[in-house]
Design an enzyme around this catalytic site. Structure first.
Site, mmCIF file in Angstrom:
data_model
loop_
_atom_site.group_PDB
_atom_site.id
_atom_site.type_symbol
_atom_site.label_atom_id
_atom_site.label_comp_id
_atom_site.label_asym_id
_atom_site.label_seq_id
_atom_site.Cartn_x
_atom_site.Cartn_y
_atom_site.Cartn_z
ATOM 1 N N PRO A 79 45.550 -30.969 43.023
ATOM 2 C CA PRO A 79 45.472 -30.430 41.666
ATOM 3 C C PRO A 79 44.562 -29.201 41.577
ATOM 4 O O PRO A 79 43.510 -29.157 42.220
ATOM 5 C CB PRO A 79 44.852 -31.590 40.870
ATOM 6 N N ARG A 117 44.911 -26.401 38.435
ATOM 7 C CA ARG A 117 44.777 -26.089 37.008
ATOM 8 C C ARG A 117 44.184 -27.241 36.196
ATOM 9 O O ARG A 117 43.327 -27.019 35.336
ATOM 10 C CB ARG A 117 46.170 -25.744 36.461
ATOM 11 N N TYR A 171 52.975 -13.723 32.914
ATOM 12 C CA TYR A 171 53.868 -14.866 32.632
ATOM 13 C C TYR A 171 54.181 -15.004 31.144
ATOM 14 O O TYR A 171 54.665 -16.046 30.725
ATOM 15 C CB TYR A 171 53.222 -16.187 33.057
ATOM 16 N N CYS A 178 45.630 1.175 30.452
ATOM 17 C CA CYS A 178 46.740 2.008 30.005
ATOM 18 C C CYS A 178 48.084 1.408 30.398
ATOM 19 O O CYS A 178 48.777 1.927 31.275
ATOM 20 C CB CYS A 178 46.598 3.404 30.590
ATOM 21 N N GLU A 179 48.436 0.307 29.788
ATOM 22 C CA GLU A 179 49.719 -0.357 30.014
ATOM 23 C C GLU A 179 50.070 -1.074 28.720
ATOM 24 O O GLU A 179 49.204 -1.718 28.123
ATOM 25 C CB GLU A 179 49.599 -1.456 31.086
HETATM 26 N N1 LLP Z 1 49.384 -26.791 45.996
HETATM 27 C C1 LLP Z 1 50.137 -25.726 46.272
HETATM 28 C C2 LLP Z 1 50.830 -25.654 47.564
HETATM 29 C C3 LLP Z 1 50.263 -24.692 45.330
HETATM 30 O O1 LLP Z 1 51.033 -23.647 45.601
HETATM 31 C C4 LLP Z 1 49.584 -24.788 44.083
HETATM 32 C C5 LLP Z 1 49.681 -23.713 43.089
HETATM 33 C C6 LLP Z 1 48.777 -25.918 43.861
HETATM 34 C C7 LLP Z 1 48.717 -26.910 44.823
HETATM 35 C C8 LLP Z 1 47.997 -26.111 42.588
HETATM 36 O O2 LLP Z 1 48.837 -26.214 41.482
HETATM 37 P P1 LLP Z 1 48.230 -26.526 40.026
HETATM 38 O O3 LLP Z 1 47.706 -27.942 40.044
HETATM 39 O O4 LLP Z 1 47.148 -25.555 39.778
HETATM 40 O O5 LLP Z 1 49.388 -26.352 39.128
HETATM 41 N N2 LLP Z 1 48.946 -18.236 38.692
HETATM 42 C C9 LLP Z 1 49.818 -19.199 38.029
HETATM 43 C C10 LLP Z 1 49.861 -20.521 38.774
HETATM 44 C C11 LLP Z 1 50.268 -20.384 40.230
HETATM 45 C C12 LLP Z 1 50.274 -21.707 40.958
HETATM 46 C C13 LLP Z 1 50.466 -21.493 42.418
HETATM 47 N N3 LLP Z 1 50.404 -22.669 43.220
HETATM 48 C C14 LLP Z 1 49.382 -19.335 36.587
HETATM 49 O O6 LLP Z 1 48.412 -18.685 36.182
HETATM 50 O O7 LLP Z 1 50.013 -20.054 35.798
#
Ligand code: LLP
Length: 421
Positions: A277, A279, A319, A345-346
């Site tokens: 985990p 996020r 996103y 500037c975007e």
């Molecule tokens: N494991 C792997 C292999 C991953 O690619 C990711 C996230 C995680 C775990 C963790 O996932 P989470 O629990 O955080 O959902 N920048 C994007 C999110 C990109 C997530 C990439 N991979 C955003 O701001 O929404």
């Protein structure tokens, strides 16, 4: 008004733990990232307590927020870490994390990254292709080591999230097609410097529904059983990260309800459960503070021009992510509907659109749920120094990353040599 774990409102002022956000903005300036140590800890402990009866390893996904004070907080609670680069591994070490609890994900590990990870004795490599398996075997051979491996399979499950953060469909670049996985496992089992230990998947991020997780796990378990029949016994099952958080009015499952949905499937099974985990540990444990520079109206629209921009927080631009934004103290101005935009500037440089706010120039705003994929995705675009990061612990304010200086930005660059005529 939506309240987030770490933030509370008292007499119209916003607090993180027992510290007023206005105090931090006043002391350290804006833009500025602020995290709550208690919220990070509680979010991690929510997973841990949901898993008491199952052997597990919770590997926090470092990419979500890699500040070493955040990693230290988690390492002290016994967390493992999911990394995708050697840079992230060095951060884990610096923070006091245990390399034996590290899983190494990512589609493009280089030989030198593999070497360093082997030298430190990480828990396992999540291998994403047959070609990567070959390179890992030969790299381990030249180091006189054996690499513990889990294959990241692509279970072809629709995570029903934003296409940019959906990873478990056939059309995505991630993992090995689950239907081809048994063959690759058999290859791996024959390699002299590979020790097959697990299976892994990660189907996407910001999932607000449990069903895709359950489908993915069911597919993984069918594979585990098929492999057992082929004489390949796995020690762990890694179901990745991806649990969503509340940005607006989403109602994502809690770690508790997520775990109670999947643990029955793992009953009577001896494999350790690994989770990654990101996020759900840090997003709602942090905010970004910014200050209103100017208010401007073009008849149709009102703009609040703030001192933070897409280089500081790119999620809305990249996103179309909706993030809550609030004034950190009760304004005495009239409410109006604003687009909150930055100095870059975007046209894509906005933090929020069409939000009712009662603000004047000079007021501070708080962008909520900014503790994950915030600072880590920031850049120096427009030659803007990156923001500082602060960890609050009760009434203590710890500066855990200084604001960059212009000197920091220029260090490493050089002029061409003078031309001799
Ligand atoms: N494991 C792997 C292999 C991953 O690619 C990711 C996230 C995680 C775990 C963790 O996932 P989470 O629990 O955080 O959902 N920048 C994007 C999110 C990109 C997530 C990439 N991979 C955003 O701001 O929404």
């Amino acid at each position: 008004m939506i309240m987030h774990h770490a933030i509370s409102s008292q007499d119209g002022n916003l607090f993180i733990e027992s510290t007023a956000l206005s105090t931090i903005a006043g002391q350290l300036g804006t833009p500025c990232y602020v995290y709550s140590k208690a919220a990070i800890s509680n979010n991690f402990l929510a997973y841990q307590s949901a898993l008491v009866d199952k052997e597990h390893l919770i590997c926090y996904a470092v990419k979500a927020n890699s500040n070493i004070a955040v990693l230290q907080t988690l390492a002290e609670l016994g967390a493992g870490f999911d990394i995708v680069s050697i840079g992230e591994l060095e951060r884990v070490l610096r923070a006091g994390g245990d390399p034996a609890k590290v899983v190494f994900s990512g589609v493009a590990k280089t030989a030198s990254e593999m070497q360093r990870a082997l030298e430190l004795g990480i828990h396992c490599f999540n291998v994403e292709s047959e070609a990567e398996l070959e390179l890992l075997n030969s790299t381990a051979s030249s180091c006189g080591a054996t690499a513990a491996v889990s294959l990241r399979v692509n279970p072809d499950v629709d995570a029903q999230t934003h296409p940019y953060i959906s990873t478990g469909l056939k059309e995505n670049k991630f993992g090995i097609d689950i239907n081809l996985a048994a063959q690759v496992y058999q290859r791996a089992a024959q390699m002299a410097h590979i020790n097959v230990v697990g299976v892994d998947c990660h189907i996407g991020s910001q999932l607000v529904d449990i069903a895709p997780f359950v489908s993915a796990l069911e597919r993984l378990l069918a594979l585990v059983d098929e492999l057992a029949g082929l004489g390949i016994a796995l020690k762990h099952i890694d179901i990745g990260g991806g649990l969503g958080v509340r940005y607006d009015d989403e109602e994502p499952p809690t770690p508790q309800s997520y775990m109670s949905a999947i643990l029955p499937l793992l009953m009577d099974r001896s494999e350790t459960l690994v989770l990654e985990p990101g996020r759900s540990i840090t997003a709602n444990a942090g905010v970004m503070l910014t200050q209103v520079q100017y208010l401007k109206s073009n008849g149709e629209k009102n703009f609040a021009i703030v001192d933070a921009a897409m280089n500081d927080m790119i999620r809305p631009a990249l996103y179309q992510a909706w993030m809550d934004i609030q004034s950190i103290s009760t304004g005495n101005s009239e409410s109006a509907v604003y687009d909150v935009v930055g100095p870059v500037c975007e046209t894509g440089d906005f933090l929020a659109k069409d939000r009712p706010l009662s603000i004047c120039a000079g007021d501070y705003l708080c962008l909520m749920s900014a503790g994950a994929y915030g600072f880590v995705m920031s850049s120096n675009y427009n030659s803007r120094p990156r923001a500082p990061e602060v960890m609050v612990d009760g009434d203590q304010i710890h500066l855990v990353r200084q604001r960059e200086t212009i000197e920091d930005l220029l260090s490493g660059e050089s002029l061409l040599p003078a031309v001799v005529r």
